[in-house]
Scaffold this motif. Structure first.
Motif, short mmCIF file in Angstrom:
data_model
loop_
_atom_site.label_atom_id
_atom_site.label_comp_id
_atom_site.label_asym_id
_atom_site.label_seq_id
_atom_site.Cartn_x
_atom_site.Cartn_y
_atom_site.Cartn_z
N PHE A 46 51.24 72.47 62.06
CA PHE A 46 49.96 72.09 62.66
C PHE A 46 48.89 73.08 62.19
O PHE A 46 48.41 73.92 62.94
N LEU A 47 48.58 72.96 60.91
CA LEU A 47 47.56 73.81 60.29
C LEU A 47 46.55 72.92 59.60
O LEU A 47 46.77 71.71 59.41
N SER A 48 45.43 73.50 59.20
CA SER A 48 44.44 72.76 58.44
C SER A 48 45.07 72.24 57.15
O SER A 48 45.86 72.93 56.51
N LYS A 49 44.71 71.01 56.78
CA LYS A 49 45.28 70.41 55.57
C LYS A 49 45.00 71.22 54.32
O LYS A 49 45.76 71.19 53.34
N LYS A 50 43.90 71.98 54.34
CA LYS A 50 43.56 72.78 53.16
C LYS A 50 44.54 73.94 52.96
O LYS A 50 44.56 74.57 51.90
N ASN A 51 45.35 74.23 54.00
CA ASN A 51 46.32 75.33 53.90
C ASN A 51 47.73 74.84 53.59
O ASN A 51 48.68 75.62 53.62
N ILE A 52 47.88 73.55 53.32
CA ILE A 52 49.21 72.97 53.08
C ILE A 52 49.25 72.21 51.76
O ILE A 52 48.37 71.40 51.47
N PHE A 53 50.26 72.49 50.96
CA PHE A 53 50.56 71.69 49.78
C PHE A 53 51.85 70.92 50.06
O PHE A 53 52.86 71.52 50.43
N ILE A 54 51.83 69.60 49.88
CA ILE A 54 53.02 68.80 50.13
C ILE A 54 53.59 68.29 48.81
O ILE A 54 52.86 67.76 47.97
N ILE A 55 54.89 68.52 48.64
CA ILE A 55 55.57 68.08 47.42
C ILE A 55 56.70 67.12 47.77
O ILE A 55 57.13 67.05 48.92
N LYS A 56 57.18 66.41 46.78
CA LYS A 56 58.36 65.57 46.98
C LYS A 56 59.60 66.43 46.78
O LYS A 56 59.63 67.31 45.93
N SER A 57 60.63 66.12 47.58
CA SER A 57 61.88 66.87 47.45
C SER A 57 63.02 65.98 47.92
O SER A 57 62.80 64.95 48.56
N ILE A 68 70.04 59.50 41.63
CA ILE A 68 68.99 59.27 40.63
C ILE A 68 67.61 59.40 41.28
O ILE A 68 66.70 60.04 40.73
N ASN A 69 67.47 58.80 42.45
CA ASN A 69 66.20 58.90 43.18
C ASN A 69 65.89 60.35 43.53
O ASN A 69 64.74 60.81 43.45
N GLY A 70 66.95 61.09 43.91
CA GLY A 70 66.78 62.50 44.25
C GLY A 70 66.31 63.32 43.07
O GLY A 70 65.43 64.18 43.19
N VAL A 71 66.89 63.06 41.90
CA VAL A 71 66.49 63.77 40.67
C VAL A 71 65.02 63.49 40.35
O VAL A 71 64.27 64.41 39.98
N HIS A 73 62.67 62.70 42.48
CA HIS A 73 61.86 63.42 43.47
C HIS A 73 61.77 64.90 43.13
O HIS A 73 60.70 65.52 43.25
N LEU A 74 62.89 65.48 42.70
CA LEU A 74 62.89 66.90 42.35
C LEU A 74 62.02 67.16 41.12
O LEU A 74 61.30 68.17 41.06
N LEU A 75 62.07 66.26 40.16
CA LEU A 75 61.24 66.41 38.97
C LEU A 75 59.77 66.33 39.34
O LEU A 75 58.95 67.15 38.87
N SER A 76 59.42 65.37 40.20
CA SER A 76 58.04 65.25 40.68
C SER A 76 57.63 66.51 41.43
O SER A 76 56.52 67.03 41.25
N GLY A 77 58.55 67.03 42.28
CA GLY A 77 58.25 68.24 43.04
C GLY A 77 58.05 69.45 42.15
O GLY A 77 57.19 70.30 42.42
N PHE A 78 58.82 69.52 41.06
CA PHE A 78 58.69 70.65 40.13
C PHE A 78 57.34 70.60 39.41
O PHE A 78 56.65 71.63 39.30
N ILE A 79 56.95 69.43 38.93
CA ILE A 79 55.65 69.29 38.24
C ILE A 79 54.50 69.62 39.18
O ILE A 79 53.57 70.35 38.81
N ARG A 80 54.59 69.10 40.40
CA ARG A 80 53.55 69.39 41.41
C ARG A 80 53.52 70.88 41.72
O ARG A 80 52.45 71.48 41.86
N SER A 81 54.68 71.51 41.81
CA SER A 81 54.75 72.95 42.11
C SER A 81 54.14 73.79 40.99
O SER A 81 53.45 74.78 41.25
#
Length: 359
Positions: A46-57, A68-71, A73-81
């Protein structure tokens, strides 16, 4: 320019809540702090949205299609990170574990040398989580909730520090309106996710008390929403006082004023029981990774501060006897509280802050 701290967490409340508590502590010190988490973990923040980065995992448990779906999501999460680290450029990064921390930590390793990032992990449990275990040799310091250094080699011991778990600012706790002081109050506490097993265990436990006995108890039960109506219907057939809710906002007050807690054995729960000095019946989650919940429970049961039950045994009679013995022997409750006082409660916020700012 202010130093920037990035906290990495996700999954369950046990991983997320300590990170949020430390983020609030840093923010109150006018530090620049942000959190990376997954969608599942974001519901505990419960913080301001500007203080949170949300990734897929995702975990990789399941059939081939889930994997396969998990992989993906992890690839997407890595690129976003990668993009988050490159844009935010933190000076310090602390991971609080869970599989959601995997890709952000990998991204941090990519930039660690280029940006001069100091990297840390915090372990909540009595066994290193699998994600944290992957990075112990690459981080600058390891922060521990419990002293598990006897399980480490000499190299890891040198950079390990027992700090406890970050707590939110302590405020005066009011008396709970849900507590009847004339009754022995049992709080059935399923943690951030609730627990259907604990509900069924409690129902079977209630059945063992006769009509005269059960009137002396008050049950406050954290119950998953999908089974509240059915659980209420069953409990109404017994002459006991009870309250069912999916979540309690006055949970600190309930913990403080309860007589006994029935719970799983997540690290956050163990910390709460120590903080509020409450006897408990602990039923570790059998599927917890590396059986860490059973190891967590031993912290209290080995000191006779809790009854540690195996879920497979369904030993309702042992639980009933433990409850009756406590209710009928006030000296035993006083002794338990005195033994709890021997366990040191550390100020994790201050200790971690000092350890990361002294470098």
């Amino acid at each position: 320019m202010r130093k920037k701290t990035l906290l990495i967490t996700g999954g369950t409340g046990g991983h997320v809540i300590p990170a949020v508590n430390f983020c609030n502590y840093l923010t109150n010190k006018d530090e620049d702090c942000k959190i990376v988490t997954d969608i599942r973990g974001s519901k505990y923040i419960f913080l301001s949205k500007k203080n949170i980065f949300i990734i897929k995992s995702s975990s990789l448990t399941g059939n081939i299609f889930v994997k396969i779906n998990g992989v993906l999501h992890l690839l997407s999460g890595f690129i976003r990170s990668i993009l988050i680290i490159f844009k935010y450029r933190p000076n310090k990064v602390i991971s609080f574990g869970s599989y959601a921390s995997l890709t952000p930590m990998l991204a941090c390793l990519v930039f660690k040398r280029f940006f001069g990032i100091k990297l840390y992990i915090h372990e909540q449990n009595t066994i290193l989580g699998r994600t944290n275990k992957l990075f112990v040799n690459f981080v600058d310091k390891i922060f521990l909730n419990f002293d598990i250094r006897n399980k480490f080699n000499e190299k890891l011991i040198l950079k390990s520090h027992v700090v406890g778990s970050p707590e939110k600012d302590i405020k005066p706790i009011k008396e709970s309106n849900n507590i009847d002081k004339d009754l022995f109050t049992i709080f059935v506490y399923g943690g951030s996710q609730g627990s259907e097993f604990l509900i069924n265990f409690t129902i079977n436990l209630v059945k063992l008390f006769n009509n005269t006995e059960i009137k002396k108890y008050n049950f406050i039960i954290q119950c998953p929403s999908k089974i509240i109506k059915n659980t209420e219907k069953i409990l109404k057939t017994y002459d006991c006082k009870f309250l069912l809710q999916e979540y309690y906002r006055d949970i600190e007050s309930i913990l403080k004023n309860s007589s006994l807690v029935i719970s799983r054995a997540g690290a956050g729960t163990i910390n709460d029981l120590i903080k509020y000095k409450k006897p408990s019946i602990l039923i570790p989650l059998p599927g917890s990774k590396d059986n860490h919940q059973n190891e967590n429970a031993k912290i209290l049961s080995n000191k006779n501060l809790a009854l540690n039950l195996n879920q497979i045994d369904n030993d309702f009679n042992k639980a009933r006897k433990y409850i009756k013995d406590l209710k009928n022997d006030n000296k035993k409750i006083i002794e338990i509280k005195e033994n709890f006082k021997k366990i040191e409660i550390k100020n994790a916020n201050e200790l971690i802050y000092k350890l990361v700012t002294d470098e």
